[in-house]
Design a protein around this motif. Structure first.
Motif, PDB file in Angstrom:
ATOM      1  N   LEU A  21      -3.287 -53.530 -42.795  1.00  0.00           N
ATOM      2  CA  LEU A  21      -2.830 -53.988 -43.935  1.00  0.00           C
ATOM      3  C   LEU A  21      -4.056 -53.404 -45.484  1.00  0.00           C
ATOM      4  O   LEU A  21      -3.424 -52.860 -46.798  1.00  0.00           O
ATOM      5  N   PRO A  22      -5.203 -53.714 -44.721  1.00  0.00           N
ATOM      6  CA  PRO A  22      -6.025 -53.377 -46.752  1.00  0.00           C
ATOM      7  C   PRO A  22      -6.379 -51.388 -46.839  1.00  0.00           C
ATOM      8  O   PRO A  22      -5.662 -51.437 -48.341  1.00  0.00           O
ATOM      9  N   ILE A  23      -5.625 -50.221 -45.811  1.00  0.00           N
ATOM     10  CA  ILE A  23      -5.840 -49.368 -46.207  1.00  0.00           C
ATOM     11  C   ILE A  23      -4.899 -49.344 -46.865  1.00  0.00           C
ATOM     12  O   ILE A  23      -4.704 -48.468 -47.636  1.00  0.00           O
ATOM     13  N   LEU A  24      -3.486 -49.617 -45.700  1.00  0.00           N
ATOM     14  CA  LEU A  24      -2.178 -49.466 -46.621  1.00  0.00           C
ATOM     15  C   LEU A  24      -2.597 -49.908 -47.882  1.00  0.00           C
ATOM     16  O   LEU A  24      -1.603 -48.724 -48.658  1.00  0.00           O
ATOM     17  N   SER A  25      -2.912 -51.060 -48.358  1.00  0.00           N
ATOM     18  CA  SER A  25      -2.387 -51.056 -50.123  1.00  0.00           C
ATOM     19  C   SER A  25      -3.643 -50.534 -50.830  1.00  0.00           C
ATOM     20  O   SER A  25      -3.379 -50.464 -51.564  1.00  0.00           O
ATOM     21  N   CYS A  26      -4.680 -49.513 -50.341  1.00  0.00           N
ATOM     22  CA  CYS A  26      -5.036 -48.885 -50.790  1.00  0.00           C
ATOM     23  C   CYS A  26      -4.298 -47.801 -50.957  1.00  0.00           C
ATOM     24  O   CYS A  26      -5.135 -47.260 -52.375  1.00  0.00           O
ATOM     25  N   ILE A  27      -3.815 -47.301 -49.944  1.00  0.00           N
ATOM     26  CA  ILE A  27      -2.890 -45.823 -50.459  1.00  0.00           C
ATOM     27  C   ILE A  27      -2.178 -46.392 -51.766  1.00  0.00           C
ATOM     28  O   ILE A  27      -1.626 -45.219 -52.066  1.00  0.00           O
ATOM     29  N   VAL A  28      -1.220 -47.677 -51.126  1.00  0.00           N
ATOM     30  CA  VAL A  28      -0.684 -47.784 -52.366  1.00  0.00           C
ATOM     31  C   VAL A  28      -0.704 -47.537 -53.995  1.00  0.00           C
ATOM     32  O   VAL A  28      -0.204 -47.398 -54.908  1.00  0.00           O
ATOM     33  N   ILE A  29      -2.174 -49.239 -53.857  1.00  0.00           N
ATOM     34  CA  ILE A  29      -2.315 -48.477 -55.435  1.00  0.00           C
ATOM     35  C   ILE A  29      -2.966 -46.906 -55.840  1.00  0.00           C
ATOM     36  O   ILE A  29      -2.592 -46.620 -56.602  1.00  0.00           O
ATOM     37  N   SER A 133     -16.152 -45.305 -44.136  1.00  0.00           N
ATOM     38  CA  SER A 133     -16.236 -44.796 -45.595  1.00  0.00           C
ATOM     39  C   SER A 133     -15.650 -43.713 -45.617  1.00  0.00           C
ATOM     40  O   SER A 133     -15.130 -43.621 -46.175  1.00  0.00           O
ATOM     41  N   SER A 134     -16.378 -42.881 -45.191  1.00  0.00           N
ATOM     42  CA  SER A 134     -16.361 -41.395 -45.455  1.00  0.00           C
ATOM     43  C   SER A 134     -15.318 -40.893 -44.498  1.00  0.00           C
ATOM     44  O   SER A 134     -14.919 -40.436 -44.711  1.00  0.00           O
ATOM     45  N   LEU A 135     -14.560 -41.069 -43.642  1.00  0.00           N
ATOM     46  CA  LEU A 135     -13.098 -41.252 -42.880  1.00  0.00           C
ATOM     47  C   LEU A 135     -11.832 -41.562 -43.025  1.00  0.00           C
ATOM     48  O   LEU A 135     -10.936 -41.379 -42.838  1.00  0.00           O
ATOM     49  N   VAL A 136     -12.197 -42.173 -44.371  1.00  0.00           N
ATOM     50  CA  VAL A 136     -10.708 -42.986 -45.221  1.00  0.00           C
ATOM     51  C   VAL A 136     -10.230 -41.334 -45.560  1.00  0.00           C
ATOM     52  O   VAL A 136      -9.595 -41.884 -46.303  1.00  0.00           O
ATOM     53  N   THR A 137     -11.626 -40.823 -46.270  1.00  0.00           N
ATOM     54  CA  THR A 137     -10.985 -39.207 -46.857  1.00  0.00           C
ATOM     55  C   THR A 137      -9.315 -39.046 -45.745  1.00  0.00           C
ATOM     56  O   THR A 137      -8.219 -37.983 -46.417  1.00  0.00           O
ATOM     57  N   LEU A 138      -9.215 -39.304 -44.259  1.00  0.00           N
ATOM     58  CA  LEU A 138      -7.931 -39.118 -43.448  1.00  0.00           C
ATOM     59  C   LEU A 138      -6.315 -39.722 -44.212  1.00  0.00           C
ATOM     60  O   LEU A 138      -5.839 -38.950 -43.696  1.00  0.00           O
ATOM     61  N   PHE A 139      -6.654 -40.425 -44.507  1.00  0.00           N
ATOM     62  CA  PHE A 139      -5.451 -41.334 -45.185  1.00  0.00           C
ATOM     63  C   PHE A 139      -5.176 -40.585 -46.814  1.00  0.00           C
ATOM     64  O   PHE A 139      -4.785 -41.381 -47.142  1.00  0.00           O
ATOM     65  N   GLY A 140      -6.472 -39.869 -47.263  1.00  0.00           N
ATOM     66  CA  GLY A 140      -6.377 -39.272 -48.630  1.00  0.00           C
ATOM     67  C   GLY A 140      -7.198 -40.108 -49.327  1.00  0.00           C
ATOM     68  O   GLY A 140      -6.292 -39.569 -50.978  1.00  0.00           O
ATOM     69  N   LEU A 141      -7.704 -41.074 -48.906  1.00  0.00           N
ATOM     70  CA  LEU A 141      -8.299 -41.950 -50.495  1.00  0.00           C
ATOM     71  C   LEU A 141      -8.967 -41.431 -50.668  1.00  0.00           C
ATOM     72  O   LEU A 141     -10.167 -40.451 -50.188  1.00  0.00           O
ATOM     73  N   TYR A 142      -9.855 -42.187 -51.713  1.00  0.00           N
ATOM     74  CA  TYR A 142     -11.263 -41.676 -52.128  1.00  0.00           C
ATOM     75  C   TYR A 142     -12.364 -42.278 -51.776  1.00  0.00           C
ATOM     76  O   TYR A 142     -12.042 -43.496 -51.323  1.00  0.00           O
ATOM     77  N   PRO A 143     -13.137 -41.129 -50.924  1.00  0.00           N
ATOM     78  CA  PRO A 143     -14.449 -41.961 -50.334  1.00  0.00           C
ATOM     79  C   PRO A 143     -15.277 -42.749 -50.745  1.00  0.00           C
ATOM     80  O   PRO A 143     -15.919 -42.617 -51.695  1.00  0.00           O
ATOM     81  N   PRO A 144     -15.787 -44.552 -50.659  1.00  0.00           N
ATOM     82  CA  PRO A 144     -16.619 -44.354 -50.326  1.00  0.00           C
ATOM     83  C   PRO A 144     -18.008 -44.377 -50.861  1.00  0.00           C
ATOM     84  O   PRO A 144     -18.780 -44.093 -52.331  1.00  0.00           O
ATOM     85  N   THR A 145     -18.888 -43.416 -49.882  1.00  0.00           N
ATOM     86  CA  THR A 145     -19.635 -42.985 -49.578  1.00  0.00           C
ATOM     87  C   THR A 145     -20.056 -41.957 -51.310  1.00  0.00           C
ATOM     88  O   THR A 145     -20.644 -40.818 -51.220  1.00  0.00           O
TER      89      THR A 145
END
Lengths: 291, 94
Positions: A21-29, A133-145
């Motif tokens: 859910l957190p990752i999905l909500s980040c994508i939605v935001i 945090s680096s792998l979160v780019t795979l969802f198209g999100l901005y990586p926090p690192t």
């Protein structure tokens, strides 16, 4: 053999939902707040809103939200892996959790010595947070690192740990460790301050350079395909054929390999600095004298 | 006149970023040496492959630091500095 009860299954499903859910909500935001842009733009983390503070306003950025989401996801992943482990190891994922714990203990005792064995959870937390945090780019999100502020926060935490363990024999010994040859004292102070800066810049620079290079290559391929396939009639000429697939090869290196490698290196440097700065023998001698 | 001044600022920032990245030569040579020596070591003692590889990655990461400083300077010059300099210019002209 324990039997999986209905309550167990429901908690499992709840944990998996909380993990995703957190990752999905980040994508939605991200989808809702990002304005439509022409072409490819290199920009920092977008600011959602700012909180009024007495001295300086506190901006809440995308990277903060994403890193909180990653933290919640990792927490739920850990709870999921160890769910029901109190009754003994009887599920596949319990073995997985055991492997992680054993590997971390082995790594810490190899690199830091047995005195620091209680550091194992901290080191694994650093590796996991940094890697995910680096792998979160795979969802198209901005990586926090790739935001200097986040990584600098971790580096300052590590710096506090290093200083704490150097101070274990008292502040006089700490001051002595700088003036080893007395003339070198200013340089030693500079190199001490440079430790967290170099750690933060190393991690942030690697992730950021990867994303910048990926974006540059993608935009260059878009221009090239317009040049090569521009003669095709109608909408066929507008499709960037060369952009399909080729940037993905770069992504394997920059997002997956580099992200995981930087997480490993950050944790290794933490271990080396903390255990290297600690005057172990002196501390043990004094402890013996006190007893 | 203002256009020329802004153009000079943007051009000099780009030139500075390009010049800063000359520092990339150093880590390139250093890491190349490190990997070459690691290959030699693995060739001599294939059983120590794991240790040599992890030490080599560690050393490469540390050798990379100077290059990354240059990269951070270059990125600041490209994306952050022009805005600040142009603000200063406009505020001094009034």
């Amino acid at each position: 053999m324990n039997k999986i009860s209905r309550r167990f299954k429901i908690i499992d499903i709840l944990l998996i939902i909380l993990m995703v859910l957190p990752i999905l909500s980040c994508i939605v935001i991200k989808v809702v707040t990002t304005p439509l842009k022409e072409g490819i733009v290199i920009s920092g983390a977008s600011i959602f809103f700012t909180i009024k503070m007495p001295f300086q306003d506190l901006p809440i950025t995308e990277s903060q939200i994403n890193s909180l989401a990653v933290i919640i996801s990792i927490l739920c992943l850990c709870l999921y892996l160890t769910h029901g482990i109190r009754d003994g190891v009887w599920l596949k994922r319990h073995h997985f959790a055991e492997i992680i714990v054993e590997m971390s203990k082995k790594m810490v005792s190899n690199n830091m010595g047995d005195y620091f064995i209680s550091f194992a959870p901290f080191i694994v937390a650093i590796i996991g947070l940094s890697a995910f945090s680096s792998l979160v780019t795979l969802f198209g999100l901005y990586p926090p690192t790739s935001d200097l502020n986040i990584v600098a926060g971790w580096a300052i935490l590590v710096f506090v740990l290093i200083t704490y363990f150097k101070m274990k024999c008292g502040p006089i010994e700490y001051a002595k460790s700088f003036a080893n040859p007395v003339l070198m004292a200013p340089l030693n102070v500079i190199s001490e301050v440079a430790t967290p800066i170099s750690m933060a810049f190393r991690h942030y620079g690697n992730v950021l350079s990867g994303s910048v290079i990926s974006v540059l290559v993608a935009s260059a391929l878009g221009g090239l395909s317009k040049m090569v396939f521009g003669f095709l009639p109608g909408f066929l000429g507008d499709i960037p054929f060369l952009q399909v697939g080729i940037p993905a090869i770069l992504s394997v290196y920059f997002d997956i390999f580099s992200g995981c490698l930087q997480a490993y290196i950050f944790a290794m440097l933490t271990m080396m600095y903390v255990s290297g700065g600690f005057p172990y023998e002196l501390y043990m001698q004094r402890k013996k004298c006190d007893v | 006149m203002l256009e020329i001044a802004v153009g000079i600022i943007l051009g000099c920032c780009a030139l500075g970023a390009g010049t800063a990245m000359i520092a990339g030569i150093g880590p390139g040579i250093g890491e190349g040496n490190a990997v070459a020596k690691a290959c030699e070591a693995i060739g001599r003692q294939p059983e120590s492959k794991g240790d040599v590889t992890s030490t080599m990655l560690m050393g490469c990461a540390i050798a990379e630091t100077t290059g990354l400083y240059a990269l951070v300077v270059a990125i600041l010059l490209l994306f952050v500095a022009p805005g600040i300099f142009i603000d200063i210019l406009i505020s001094t002209i009034g």
